[in-house]
Design a protein around this motif. Sequence first.
Motif, PDB file in Angstrom:
ATOM      1  N   ASN A   7       0.833  -1.201   0.000  1.00  0.00           N
ATOM      2  CA  ASN A   7       0.000   0.000   0.000  1.00  0.00           C
ATOM      3  C   ASN A   7       0.867   1.251   0.000  1.00  0.00           C
ATOM      4  OD1 ASN A   7      -1.467   2.220   1.739  1.00  0.00           O
ATOM      5  ND2 ASN A   7      -3.062   0.951   0.789  1.00  0.00           N
ATOM      6  N   GLN A   8       0.594   2.162  -0.946  1.00  0.00           N
ATOM      7  CA  GLN A   8       1.424   3.359  -1.100  1.00  0.00           C
ATOM      8  C   GLN A   8       1.397   4.242   0.143  1.00  0.00           C
ATOM      9  OE1 GLN A   8       3.199   4.516  -4.345  1.00  0.00           O
ATOM     10  NE2 GLN A   8       3.266   2.302  -4.075  1.00  0.00           N
ATOM     11  N   SER A   9       0.241   4.380   0.777  1.00  0.00           N
ATOM     12  CA  SER A   9       0.169   5.217   1.981  1.00  0.00           C
ATOM     13  C   SER A   9       1.006   4.629   3.103  1.00  0.00           C
ATOM     14  CB  SER A   9      -1.285   5.388   2.431  1.00  0.00           C
ATOM     15  OG  SER A   9      -1.867   4.128   2.761  1.00  0.00           O
ATOM     16  N   HIS A  10       1.069   3.288   3.161  1.00  0.00           N
ATOM     17  CA  HIS A  10       1.908   2.634   4.175  1.00  0.00           C
ATOM     18  C   HIS A  10       3.382   2.947   3.918  1.00  0.00           C
ATOM     19  CE1 HIS A  10       3.524  -0.353   6.932  1.00  0.00           C
ATOM     20  NE2 HIS A  10       4.221  -0.863   5.925  1.00  0.00           N
ATOM     21  N   LEU A  11       3.797   2.889   2.643  1.00  0.00           N
ATOM     22  CA  LEU A  11       5.173   3.197   2.302  1.00  0.00           C
ATOM     23  C   LEU A  11       5.528   4.637   2.660  1.00  0.00           C
ATOM     24  CD1 LEU A  11       5.728   1.478  -1.169  1.00  0.00           C
ATOM     25  CD2 LEU A  11       6.786   0.863   1.011  1.00  0.00           C
ATOM     26  N   VAL A  12       4.625   5.563   2.339  1.00  0.00           N
ATOM     27  CA  VAL A  12       4.876   6.978   2.632  1.00  0.00           C
ATOM     28  C   VAL A  12       5.077   7.184   4.124  1.00  0.00           C
ATOM     29  CG1 VAL A  12       3.866   9.286   2.607  1.00  0.00           C
ATOM     30  CG2 VAL A  12       3.710   7.830   0.576  1.00  0.00           C
ATOM     31  N   ASN A  13       4.308   6.478   4.933  1.00  0.00           N
ATOM     32  CA  ASN A  13       4.423   6.613   6.393  1.00  0.00           C
ATOM     33  C   ASN A  13       5.626   5.876   6.959  1.00  0.00           C
ATOM     34  OD1 ASN A  13       2.064   8.169   6.622  1.00  0.00           O
ATOM     35  ND2 ASN A  13       0.776   6.344   6.742  1.00  0.00           N
ATOM     36  N   PHE A  22      15.270   6.978  -0.130  1.00  0.00           N
ATOM     37  CA  PHE A  22      14.329   6.826   0.966  1.00  0.00           C
ATOM     38  C   PHE A  22      15.006   6.039   2.077  1.00  0.00           C
ATOM     39  CE2 PHE A  22      11.323   7.661  -2.452  1.00  0.00           C
ATOM     40  CZ  PHE A  22      10.424   8.531  -1.833  1.00  0.00           C
ATOM     41  N   LEU A  23      14.787   6.482   3.322  1.00  0.00           N
ATOM     42  CA  LEU A  23      15.332   5.825   4.507  1.00  0.00           C
ATOM     43  C   LEU A  23      14.169   5.266   5.311  1.00  0.00           C
ATOM     44  CD1 LEU A  23      17.779   5.307   6.471  1.00  0.00           C
ATOM     45  CD2 LEU A  23      17.184   7.503   7.532  1.00  0.00           C
ATOM     46  N   VAL A  24      14.309   4.024   5.755  1.00  0.00           N
ATOM     47  CA  VAL A  24      13.266   3.411   6.573  1.00  0.00           C
ATOM     48  C   VAL A  24      13.186   4.155   7.905  1.00  0.00           C
ATOM     49  CG1 VAL A  24      12.468   1.299   7.680  1.00  0.00           C
ATOM     50  CG2 VAL A  24      13.672   1.175   5.477  1.00  0.00           C
ATOM     51  N   ARG A  25      11.989   4.629   8.223  1.00  0.00           N
ATOM     52  CA  ARG A  25      11.806   5.450   9.423  1.00  0.00           C
ATOM     53  C   ARG A  25      12.087   4.668  10.696  1.00  0.00           C
ATOM     54  NH1 ARG A  25       8.969  10.136   9.566  1.00  0.00           N
ATOM     55  NH2 ARG A  25       8.047   9.652   7.524  1.00  0.00           N
ATOM     56  N   ASN A  26      11.553   3.461  10.773  1.00  0.00           N
ATOM     57  CA  ASN A  26      11.725   2.623  11.952  1.00  0.00           C
ATOM     58  C   ASN A  26      12.473   1.356  11.546  1.00  0.00           C
ATOM     59  OD1 ASN A  26      11.556   0.957  14.167  1.00  0.00           O
ATOM     60  ND2 ASN A  26       9.347   1.160  14.452  1.00  0.00           N
ATOM     61  N   PRO A  27      13.708   1.167  12.024  1.00  0.00           N
ATOM     62  CA  PRO A  27      14.488  -0.010  11.624  1.00  0.00           C
ATOM     63  C   PRO A  27      13.768  -1.333  11.847  1.00  0.00           C
ATOM     64  CG  PRO A  27      15.883   1.558  12.783  1.00  0.00           C
ATOM     65  CD  PRO A  27      14.472   2.070  12.920  1.00  0.00           C
ATOM     66  N   GLU A  29      10.860  -2.053  11.101  1.00  0.00           N
ATOM     67  CA  GLU A  29       9.980  -2.329   9.974  1.00  0.00           C
ATOM     68  C   GLU A  29      10.721  -2.734   8.714  1.00  0.00           C
ATOM     69  OE1 GLU A  29       6.425   0.192   9.424  1.00  0.00           O
ATOM     70  OE2 GLU A  29       7.342   1.525  10.891  1.00  0.00           O
ATOM     71  N   ALA A  30      12.038  -2.644   8.721  1.00  0.00           N
ATOM     72  CA  ALA A  30      12.820  -2.880   7.498  1.00  0.00           C
ATOM     73  C   ALA A  30      12.616  -4.286   6.944  1.00  0.00           C
ATOM     74  CB  ALA A  30      14.297  -2.619   7.770  1.00  0.00           C
ATOM     75  N   ARG A  31      12.555  -5.282   7.817  1.00  0.00           N
ATOM     76  CA  ARG A  31      12.446  -6.661   7.352  1.00  0.00           C
ATOM     77  C   ARG A  31      11.126  -6.930   6.646  1.00  0.00           C
ATOM     78  NH1 ARG A  31      15.055 -10.385  12.242  1.00  0.00           N
ATOM     79  NH2 ARG A  31      17.166  -9.494  12.134  1.00  0.00           N
ATOM     80  N   SER A  32      10.105  -6.154   6.966  1.00  0.00           N
ATOM     81  CA  SER A  32       8.796  -6.367   6.346  1.00  0.00           C
ATOM     82  C   SER A  32       8.707  -5.769   4.949  1.00  0.00           C
ATOM     83  CB  SER A  32       7.688  -5.763   7.226  1.00  0.00           C
ATOM     84  OG  SER A  32       7.775  -4.343   7.241  1.00  0.00           O
ATOM     85  N   LEU A  33       9.726  -4.999   4.566  1.00  0.00           N
ATOM     86  CA  LEU A  33       9.722  -4.354   3.258  1.00  0.00           C
ATOM     87  C   LEU A  33      10.457  -5.214   2.236  1.00  0.00           C
ATOM     88  CD1 LEU A  33      10.482  -0.668   4.320  1.00  0.00           C
ATOM     89  CD2 LEU A  33       8.269  -1.660   3.721  1.00  0.00           C
ATOM     90  N   PRO A  34       9.950  -5.280   1.011  1.00  0.00           N
ATOM     91  CA  PRO A  34      10.590  -6.093  -0.026  1.00  0.00           C
ATOM     92  C   PRO A  34      11.883  -5.457  -0.523  1.00  0.00           C
ATOM     93  CG  PRO A  34       8.779  -4.862  -0.964  1.00  0.00           C
ATOM     94  CD  PRO A  34       8.734  -4.605   0.519  1.00  0.00           C
ATOM     95  N   ASP A  35      12.620  -6.199  -1.335  1.00  0.00           N
ATOM     96  CA  ASP A  35      13.872  -5.689  -1.892  1.00  0.00           C
ATOM     97  C   ASP A  35      13.635  -4.635  -2.961  1.00  0.00           C
ATOM     98  OD1 ASP A  35      15.315  -7.366  -0.269  1.00  0.00           O
ATOM     99  OD2 ASP A  35      15.492  -8.949  -1.772  1.00  0.00           O
ATOM    100  N   GLU A  36      12.448  -4.628  -3.531  1.00  0.00           N
ATOM    101  CA  GLU A  36      12.108  -3.658  -4.570  1.00  0.00           C
ATOM    102  C   GLU A  36      10.715  -3.102  -4.313  1.00  0.00           C
ATOM    103  OE1 GLU A  36      11.004  -3.876  -9.279  1.00  0.00           O
ATOM    104  OE2 GLU A  36      12.864  -4.866  -8.659  1.00  0.00           O
ATOM    105  N   ILE A  37      10.591  -1.785  -4.349  1.00  0.00           N
ATOM    106  CA  ILE A  37       9.293  -1.155  -4.149  1.00  0.00           C
ATOM    107  C   ILE A  37       9.009  -0.181  -5.282  1.00  0.00           C
ATOM    108  CG2 ILE A  37       9.391  -1.337  -1.628  1.00  0.00           C
ATOM    109  CD1 ILE A  37      10.121   1.662  -1.566  1.00  0.00           C
ATOM    110  N   SER A  38       7.741   0.141  -5.459  1.00  0.00           N
ATOM    111  CA  SER A  38       7.329   1.168  -6.406  1.00  0.00           C
ATOM    112  C   SER A  38       6.673   2.279  -5.607  1.00  0.00           C
ATOM    113  CB  SER A  38       6.349   0.590  -7.425  1.00  0.00           C
ATOM    114  OG  SER A  38       5.947   1.592  -8.353  1.00  0.00           O
ATOM    115  N   LEU A  39       7.218   3.491  -5.743  1.00  0.00           N
ATOM    116  CA  LEU A  39       6.725   4.609  -4.959  1.00  0.00           C
ATOM    117  C   LEU A  39       6.740   5.872  -5.814  1.00  0.00           C
ATOM    118  CD1 LEU A  39       5.745   5.498  -2.150  1.00  0.00           C
ATOM    119  CD2 LEU A  39       8.111   5.953  -1.540  1.00  0.00           C
TER     120      LEU A  39
END
Length: 259
Positions: A7-13, A22-27, A29-39
């Motif tokens: 979800n794009q709003s989730h990525l923005v937050n 882009f830097l992950v705001r909360n470390p 949460e990093a593992r829950s993010l894929p290796d490639e995103i579209s934003l």
Amino acid sequence: MAKSQINQSHLVNTLISIKDFFLVRNPDEARSLPDEISLLGKKYLKHMGLIFLPCKPEELSSEQIIELSNLRSAYFDRVVDKSFVQKIYMFVYKLVSNNISKEQQSKGISLLDFGAGTGSFGHYVKFSGINGKYPIEYHAVDLNPKYAGTHTETYKSYKAISENSELPFHDGSFDVIVALYVFHYNIPEVHMKSLVEKMNSEGILLFNLYRPSDKLREEIQSRLRGLGLRWHKIDFESSASFHGMKHAPTEFYLCRKIR
């Protein structure tokens, strides 16, 4: 984690926009993010766990590499696992000690930290107490001009270089050249050639590659061989320092001049 739809709003937050990255705001949460995103209509690739790049590391421009350096410096405590990095530094120091001659050690060695960034490698080796065997004269270079003349407690010289400049040292100046977390970026040919020229006849070049593709690994091997270096891969995960750790996505290589 492979590419997936999020979800794009989730990525923005979840992410902080910093220049082209882009830097992950909360470390956590990093593992829950894929290796490639579209934003925002663009593709971004995860790099070293907490940063998303607009392209592959080797495709970044010199200006983007400097921006990334500034980001890593500003958020050093967040993006760098100090415990793991210090084990890397210890491993590199042992590699250096095991691959330079007793004669070199007795006279003291000259070391160039290529792409030194914040200077953490030189500082750790010089001040952690691990080196009590032989004197080391430290020098450093980096694309980022903000580091020029800094870290004088560690380096005899710290110079800025441009993407088109040779390294500002005499040929044959160094017993050891270390390039940590650098060679997965685009290294200009003038820098590659100059690195080889600045090594003395008994010198070594020690570098690592972070998550390299087969293509990148083969390209670097071909470039170094063309400049008169032979290389071999170093097995570092079997060393005692890394025993029991999960697979680290990096490879180490040691090069010498072909005689």
